[in-house]
Design an enzyme around this catalytic site. Structure first.
Site, PDB file in Angstrom:
ATOM      1  NE  ARG A 143      -3.927   0.560   2.029  1.00  0.00           N
ATOM      2  CZ  ARG A 143      -4.998   0.731   2.177  1.00  0.00           C
ATOM      3  NH1 ARG A 143      -5.326   1.462   3.410  1.00  0.00           N
ATOM      4  NH2 ARG A 143      -6.068   0.206   1.854  1.00  0.00           N
ATOM      5  CG  HIS A 169      -8.476   0.243  -2.970  1.00  0.00           C
ATOM      6  ND1 HIS A 169      -7.625  -0.918  -2.649  1.00  0.00           N
ATOM      7  CD2 HIS A 169      -8.924   0.358  -1.846  1.00  0.00           C
ATOM      8  CE1 HIS A 169      -7.867  -1.287  -1.323  1.00  0.00           C
ATOM      9  NE2 HIS A 169      -8.498  -0.372  -0.799  1.00  0.00           N
ATOM     10  CD  GLN A 186     -13.100  -2.142  -0.632  1.00  0.00           C
ATOM     11  OE1 GLN A 186     -12.425  -1.952   0.453  1.00  0.00           O
ATOM     12  NE2 GLN A 186     -14.301  -2.528  -0.505  1.00  0.00           N
ATOM     13  CG  ASP A 221     -13.323   6.453  -1.355  1.00  0.00           C
ATOM     14  OD1 ASP A 221     -13.393   6.358  -0.003  1.00  0.00           O
ATOM     15  OD2 ASP A 221     -12.356   6.281  -1.891  1.00  0.00           O
ATOM     16  CB  CYS A 236     -14.172   1.036  -0.215  1.00  0.00           C
ATOM     17  SG  CYS A 236     -13.417   2.659  -0.242  1.00  0.00           S
ATOM     18  NE  ARG A 252     -10.335  -5.518   0.297  1.00  0.00           N
ATOM     19  CZ  ARG A 252      -9.556  -4.357   0.916  1.00  0.00           C
ATOM     20  NH1 ARG A 252     -10.021  -3.351   1.457  1.00  0.00           N
ATOM     21  NH2 ARG A 252      -8.405  -4.406   0.741  1.00  0.00           N
TER      22      ARG A 252
HETATM   23  N1  NVA Z   1      -9.912   6.611  -1.703  1.00  0.00           N
HETATM   24  C1  NVA Z   1      -9.458   6.455  -0.260  1.00  0.00           C
HETATM   25  C2  NVA Z   1      -9.687   4.632  -0.164  1.00  0.00           C
HETATM   26  C3  NVA Z   1      -9.468   4.423   1.210  1.00  0.00           C
HETATM   27  C4  NVA Z   1      -9.725   2.915   1.334  1.00  0.00           C
HETATM   28  C5  NVA Z   1      -8.185   6.595   0.036  1.00  0.00           C
HETATM   29  O1  NVA Z   1      -7.460   6.403  -0.820  1.00  0.00           O
HETATM   30  O2  NVA Z   1      -7.758   7.309   1.091  1.00  0.00           O
HETATM   31  N1   CP Z   2     -11.118   0.102   2.162  1.00  0.00           N
HETATM   32  C1   CP Z   2     -10.070  -0.185   2.895  1.00  0.00           C
HETATM   33  O1   CP Z   2      -9.096  -0.439   1.976  1.00  0.00           O
HETATM   34  O2   CP Z   2      -9.809   0.199   4.146  1.00  0.00           O
HETATM   35  P1   CP Z   2      -8.469   0.249   4.769  1.00  0.00           P
HETATM   36  O3   CP Z   2      -7.798   1.885   4.475  1.00  0.00           O
HETATM   37  O4   CP Z   2      -8.887   0.364   6.165  1.00  0.00           O
HETATM   38  O5   CP Z   2      -7.617  -0.817   4.358  1.00  0.00           O
END
Ligand code: NVA
Ligand code: CP
Length: 309
Positions: free
Chosen positions: A107, A134, A137, A226, A266, A294
Site C-alpha cells: 500500500r 484499489h 477492494q 468514497d 469501501c 474483503r
Molecule cells: N480513496 C481512499 C480509499 C481508502 C480505502 C483513499 O485512498 O484514502
Molecule cells: N477499504 C479499505 O481499503 O480500508 P482500509 O484503508 O482500512 O484498509
C-alpha cells in the site's frame, strides 16, 4: 487455482473477465466453507509480507487473517521502521524481500512504486491501494454486488463524489465485466483520463462522467461513494469539503435510484460528508457485508498467487 496464470495483481485490468469470474466462483465456495467452519490450509509454510506506507484497518487485517486461515504467516512492514523509510531503492528492496517471502502486498502513494516493485520482485505483488488504483477492494465490491443481486451484467452503478483510486478501479471493473457506470464528479475531480479512455475503448457497456449526482443516481441499481479527501490529500480537506457539497449519498439521492438499490462504501466513511448516517445504517446499505467480503475474496487471490503448483 487451476487455469490461472501466476502473476502480479496491480490493477483490475491485470485480470481477464474469465479470471475474475473464476475468483468469484471460488470466493463463494471459500465463504461457504468458512461459515461452516471447514478448515482449508493450502498455504502452510508460506509467508506474505505487507508493506504499508499509508494507514489501513481493513486491508491489513483482512490480508493477515486470510493468510492465517490459509495456514500461512505474515510479516507487517511499515516504512518508518524499515530501510524503505530511509530511502533504500525499491528495486533493491523488491529483490531482497522476494527471496524471503512468497508474496507481497503493498500500500503506497504513486502507482509507479508498485509497478517498479513488481518488475524486480520474483514473488507475486498485490496492490493494497495506490493513489491510482484499489483493485482488491473493487473486486470485492463487484463480488458483493453479484452476491446481493445475482449478477452485475447490465446493471447501472453510480459513483458519487471524487474521481479517485476507487473510481478508477471501478471504471476498469465496469469495462471488463460489462455493467454500466455513471460517475458524478465535480469538474476538476474526474477520474484518470488514460484509465477512462482505455476502459471506454474496451467496454461493451456505458461508462460516463457527469457532474450532477442526480443523473448518476437516477434508476441506479448500485450507489457507491468514497471519502472526499483520500490519504495523502489531508491538506486539501477543507477545500474539498466545499467543492464536494451536494455529492452526498443521502435519502433524497437514494430515492432517485431503484427501490431495491444497494448502497456501497469501501470505508472508512466520513458520515455526514459523502454519506449520511441514515443511509449507512439503512436497509439499502450492504457496506458491512462488503467489508467482510474483503477477507473471502483475498483468500482466493492469495491461494491463487502463492500456492506452489
Ligand atoms: N480513496 C481512499 C480509499 C481508502 C480505502 C483513499 O485512498 O484514502
Ligand atoms: N477499504 C479499505 O481499503 O480500508 P482500509 O484503508 O482500512 O484498509
Amino acid at each position: 487455482m487451476k487455469g490461472l496464470e501466476k502473476k502480479h495483481l496491480l490493477t483490475i485490468f491485470d485480470l481477464s473477465k474469465d479470471e475474475i469470474n473464476a475468483i468469484f466462483e471460488k470466493t463463494r465456495l471459500f465463504k461457504e466453507r468458512q461459515k461452516r467452519g471447514i478448515p482449508h490450509n493450502p498455504l502452510i509454510g508460506k509467508t506474505l509480507a505487507l508493506i504499508f506506507e499509508k494507514a489501513s484497518t481493513r486491508t491489513r487485517v483482512s490480508f493477515e487473517t486470510a493468510m492465517y486461515q490459509l495456514g500461512g504467516n505474515t510479516i507487517f512492514i511499515s516504512q518508518k521502521d524499515s530501510q524503505i523509510g530511509r530511502g533504500e531503492p525499491i528495486k533493491d528492496t523488491a529483490r531482497v524481500l522476494s527471496r524471503y517471502v512468497d508474496g507481497i502486498v503493498i500500500r503506497t502513494f504513486g502507482h509507479d512504486i508498485v509497478e517498479e516493485f513488481a518488475q524486480y520482485s520474483s514473488a507475486p505483488v498485490i496492490n493494497g491501494l495506490t493513489d491510482l488504483h484499489h483493485p482488491c477492494q473493487v473486486l470485492t465490491d463487484v463480488f458483493t454486488i453479484i452476491e446481493k443481486t445475482g449478477n452485475c451484467k447490465g446493471l447501472k452503478a453510480a459513483w458519487i463524489g471524487d474521481g479517485n483510486n476507487m473510481a478508477n478501479s471501478w471504471i476498469e471493473a465496469a469495462s471488463r465485466l460489462g455493467f454500466d457506470l455513471m460517475l458524478a464528479c465535480p469538474e476538476g475531480y474526474w477520474p484518470d483520463k488514460n484509465i477512462m479512455e482505455k476502459a471506454k475503448k474496451e467496454a461493451q457497456s456505458r461508462i460516463e462522467i457527469v457532474t450532477d449526482p442526480r443523473d448518476a443516481a437516477k434508476d441506479a441499481d448500485v450507489l457507491n461513494t468514497d471519502v472526499w479527501a483520500s490519504m495523502g490529500q489531508e491538506d486539501e480537506t477543507e477545500k474539498r469539503k466545499k467543492v464536494f457539497q451536494g455529492y452526498q449519498i443521502n435519502s433524497d439521492l437514494l430515492r432517485l435510484a431503484k427501490k431495491d438499490a444497494i448502497v456501497m462504501h469501501c470505508l472508512p466513511a466520513h458520515r455526514g460528508e459523502e454519506i449520511t448516517d441514515e443511509v449507512m445504517e439503512g436497509p439499502n446499505s450492504v457496506i458491512f457485508d462488503q467489508a467482510e467480503n474483503r477477507l473471502h475474496v483475498q483468500k482466493v487471490i492469495l491461494e491463487w498467487l502463492l500456492k506452489s503448483n
